[in-house]
Design an enzyme around this catalytic site. Sequence first.
Site, short mmCIF file in Angstrom:
data_model
loop_
_atom_site.label_atom_id
_atom_site.label_comp_id
_atom_site.label_asym_id
_atom_site.label_seq_id
_atom_site.Cartn_x
_atom_site.Cartn_y
_atom_site.Cartn_z
N ARG A 151 1.36 -9.11 -9.86
CA ARG A 151 0.97 -8.59 -11.18
C ARG A 151 2.04 -8.88 -12.23
O ARG A 151 1.73 -9.37 -13.32
CB ARG A 151 0.69 -7.09 -11.13
CG ARG A 151 -0.57 -6.75 -10.35
CD ARG A 151 -0.77 -5.26 -10.26
NE ARG A 151 0.37 -4.67 -9.56
CZ ARG A 151 0.68 -3.38 -9.55
NH1 ARG A 151 -0.05 -2.53 -10.22
NH2 ARG A 151 1.71 -2.93 -8.87
N ASN A 181 -4.19 -4.45 -9.37
CA ASN A 181 -4.51 -4.48 -7.95
C ASN A 181 -5.83 -3.76 -7.73
O ASN A 181 -6.10 -2.75 -8.39
CB ASN A 181 -3.43 -3.75 -7.13
CG ASN A 181 -2.16 -4.55 -6.99
OD1 ASN A 181 -2.13 -5.76 -7.21
ND2 ASN A 181 -1.08 -3.88 -6.62
#
Length: 90
Positions: A18, A36
Amino acid sequence: MKAIQVNVSGRVQGVCFRAATRDEARRIGVAGWVRNLSDGTVEVLAQGPEDKVDRLLSWCYQGPPGAYVAGVDYTEVPADPSLNTFSIRY
């Protein structure tokens, strides 16, 4: 303006995917977000000029060091005019 929703599978959680996606998107100049998902995948929404969005999509096929990308699925979606930066969603 092009907007895509991407789902990246493989070893993509716990490897800074990320944060690396956010950094790469900001470097390229793409707006959107990354998060996520509970199934172990990472979801990305990216929008901007077509060539820049395509560059971020290409990057998603490799990801950051330590990641193993097994698959990338994406679809074009309507652009969200409220997005003007790239962020991590929790």
